[in-house]
Structures are given as C-alpha cells and as structure tokens.
Design an enzyme around this catalytic site. Structure first.
Site, PDB file in Angstrom:
ATOM      1  N   PHE A   8      32.342  34.661  32.454  1.00 43.60           N
ATOM      2  CA  PHE A   8      32.997  33.705  33.361  1.00 43.60           C
ATOM      3  C   PHE A   8      34.117  32.947  32.663  1.00 43.60           C
ATOM      4  CE2 PHE A   8      28.640  34.117  35.061  1.00 43.60           C
ATOM      5  CZ  PHE A   8      28.936  34.586  36.327  1.00 43.60           C
ATOM      6  N   VAL A   9      34.914  33.677  31.860  1.00 38.08           N
ATOM      7  CA  VAL A   9      36.015  33.041  31.127  1.00 38.08           C
ATOM      8  C   VAL A   9      37.183  32.887  32.094  1.00 38.08           C
ATOM      9  CG1 VAL A   9      37.501  33.152  29.108  1.00 38.08           C
ATOM     10  CG2 VAL A   9      35.203  34.127  29.013  1.00 38.08           C
ATOM     11  N   ARG A  10      37.212  31.769  32.789  1.00 39.54           N
ATOM     12  CA  ARG A  10      38.276  31.492  33.758  1.00 39.54           C
ATOM     13  C   ARG A  10      38.198  30.027  34.172  1.00 39.54           C
ATOM     14  NH1 ARG A  10      34.643  35.013  37.085  1.00 39.54           N
ATOM     15  NH2 ARG A  10      33.598  33.702  38.621  1.00 39.54           N
ATOM     16  N   GLN A  11      39.336  29.525  34.623  1.00 38.19           N
ATOM     17  CA  GLN A  11      39.425  28.161  35.150  1.00 38.19           C
ATOM     18  C   GLN A  11      38.876  27.139  34.159  1.00 38.19           C
ATOM     19  OE1 GLN A  11      37.313  28.678  38.861  1.00 38.19           O
ATOM     20  NE2 GLN A  11      39.135  29.455  39.915  1.00 38.19           N
ATOM     21  N   GLN A  12      39.249  27.316  32.891  1.00 37.00           N
ATOM     22  CA  GLN A  12      38.903  26.373  31.833  1.00 37.00           C
ATOM     23  C   GLN A  12      37.392  26.209  31.636  1.00 37.00           C
ATOM     24  OE1 GLN A  12      41.344  24.694  29.738  1.00 37.00           O
ATOM     25  NE2 GLN A  12      42.394  26.454  30.661  1.00 37.00           N
ATOM     26  N   ARG A  13      36.656  27.312  31.806  1.00 35.33           N
ATOM     27  CA  ARG A  13      35.226  27.261  31.539  1.00 35.33           C
ATOM     28  C   ARG A  13      34.753  28.637  31.104  1.00 35.33           C
ATOM     29  NH1 ARG A  13      31.913  29.346  35.634  1.00 35.33           N
ATOM     30  NH2 ARG A  13      33.017  29.968  37.534  1.00 35.33           N
ATOM     31  N   CYS A  68      22.686  54.977  36.905  1.00 36.50           N
ATOM     32  CA  CYS A  68      21.808  56.049  37.363  1.00 36.50           C
ATOM     33  C   CYS A  68      20.341  55.634  37.316  1.00 36.50           C
ATOM     34  CB  CYS A  68      22.018  57.305  36.515  1.00 36.50           C
ATOM     35  SG  CYS A  68      23.670  57.999  36.665  1.00 36.50           S
TER      36      CYS A  68
END
Length: 302
Positions: free
Chosen positions: A271-276, A129
C-alpha cells in the site's frame, strides 16, 4: 545501473472509440497497451550436439524481449549466473507471419545440465492453480533461491513516499495507455535507476531483472524495487533470486508473499501510496531520521 529506458512505439496501438460523457457520445481516438505472445526457445547441449526446444509462451508487451527471456530463465531457476547464458536473440527461422518478432532463442552454456523432466512439469505450480503454500515455498528453496544478506540497504522512511510519483513520472507508455504494469529499481536514496513496463506484472519484473543480468549487475543487494499493483508470492520469489532485499508494492501483498519475504530475509512493503505504507517483514531496513528511533527498530531484526 544503466539509465531508465522506455518501451518502443510497438508497445502501444491506436483505436477508435465512442467516448461517453453524461448523455453525450462522440467519436475519439484512444491508445491501447499492445499485447502479443512471446515464445521462448532454448538451445542446449554440447558443441556439435546442440538441441532446441520451446520452453514457454508468455503474453507480453513487445519490447526488451531478450531481457524478458533472460530474466525468466534466472527467476525460474534454469540459470544461476550470467556465464551460463551465452546469449538471447530473435529467431530468424520462424515459419508463420504471426511469429515474426515474437520468438526468441536463449542459448545455454554447453556444460550446463538441464533438468528436462522439470521442464516437462513446467516448473512448479503457481498459487493461482491452487497449490498449497508450503509446497510452493519448498519448491522455491529447492531451486536454490538464496537467503538475502542480513544487513542493508537502510532506507529513510520519507524516501519510500517519493517512489510512486517518481515511477509514474517515468512511465511514458502508461501515461498514454493506462494499461501497463511497471517494475522500477531505485537507489537507497530514491534515485530511479531502471524501469521496465509490460502488460503483465511478472513480465515487467523479468525484463528489469534480465536487463541487470545482461549488464552484469546482479546481485541487486543495494537496491529498492517498486512494483505496481499487488505483491504476489511469485514477485517476491523473483526479487529474491535477483538479490533484492527491499520490495515495495503499490497494492496489497498476499499472505504467501509475506511468508516468503519473512523466510527470504526481505523487507516487504505494501500500500505504498498517498503518503502511507505498511511494513510486513524485516522492518529494520526502514529507518527514521531520528537516531533514537533508528536504534529502536534494530530490535526487530530477525
């Protein structure tokens, strides 16, 4: 913590679609995540003088409604302890067909003071808002959001890489619909302890925190939380109220989320994904297997 529990069949619906692949179009069945409104009502006041009022209406995926209401009351500052909540139950005296199964009433302890003017203002204004960040953070501190312990849990860096896959493996409804967010609670060793799904990110977290509250498991100082999507200020605030010191998100955090995590003493990962992944605040809780690296990260404690 109790074992992971998944959503009931009412959390999804079937529909007919036209599926297009290239130039070919064929009829097919599809599965949708269900979304319905939930009205949360309050019962409060001394015995013999109880009053009732509607607190909020939230769009949610049906299932674990009592936990959602309990978590909402805690994370919005209306209660601070399990003893202040007498119980949550479906309302049997609804008047309209569409209200059946979509209204719950939370009964507060008779001696619990209720700030009615605050309810009239509908808590504090969310960042969506346009409220300035400083005002929001001050409002959260005014609601007695606790500072987190200046110690563990300490998590080995490779454990973080394992969390998204373990969450996805447990998301039965997401696999069918592709339309639900999840909040998952893990041990420092990466064991999945509890998972809740909902069409709303905040609802999924409120359900998870509500389950822990009703089970007498708060505060969750020794646990790791993983949320699907991005990490907003409100998710950081809710996690801090529950005592969660490590919050990981599959998506990006907002600037205000990072500021709040730093202020609360929370380790925030994005960005906890794809080993990073990125560590945005209090990195000392994420340690390496090498002892010399572990001693180095301790210098970042604040």
């Amino acid at each position: 913590m109790p074992a992971p529990v998944f959503l009931p069949p009412t959390s999804y619906e079937y529909t007919r679609v036209q599926r297009v692949v290239g130039e070919a179009r064929t009829p097919a069945d599809d599965v949708l995540a269900a979304e319905e409104p939930l009205e949360i009502r309050l019962g409060y006041g001394p015995s013999g003088q109880r009053e009732h009022r509607t607190l909020a209406v939230t769009m949610r995926t049906p299932g674990h409604d009592e936990e959602l209401a309990a978590g909402f009351l805690l994370t919005e500052g209306l209660i601070r302890r399990r003893e202040e909540l007498l119980g949550v139950r479906p309302c049997p005296d609804v008047q309209k067909p569409e209200e059946q199964g979509n209204v719950v009433r939370a009964e507060l302890a008779a001696d619990l003071p209720l700030d009615l003017p605050r309810l009239e203002r509908h808590f504090y204004t969310s960042s969506s808002c346009g409220v300035c960040g400083k005002t929001s953070i001050e409002a959260v501190h005014a609601a007695a959001c606790p500072l987190l312990p200046a110690d563990g849990p300490l998590i080995l860096a490779p454990v973080i890489h394992q969390l998204p896959e373990r969450q996805r493996e447990a998301q039965a409804v997401f696999e069918q619909t592709g339309g639900l967010h999840a909040a998952a609670l893990f041990s420092p060793q990466g064991e999945l302890l509890l998972l809740r799904e909902d069409v709303g990110r905040h609802n999924a977290l409120d359900k998870l925190i509500g389950a822990a509250l009703l089970a007498g498991q708060l505060p969750l100082h020794r646990h790791v939380l993983l949320v699907s999507g991005r990490a907003s200020f409100e998710l950081v605030q809710k996690a801090a109220v529950a005592g969660i010191a490590v919050l990981a998100a599959v998506g990006a955090p907002s600037s205000l989320a990072v500021q709040a995590a730093q202020d609360f003493g929370m380790t925030l990962l994005g960005f906890v994904r794809q080993q990073r992944y990125n560590i945005y605040s209090h990195p000392w809780r994420i340690i390496s297997e090498e002892p010399e690296v572990r001693s180095e990260v301790s210098e970042f404690r604040s």
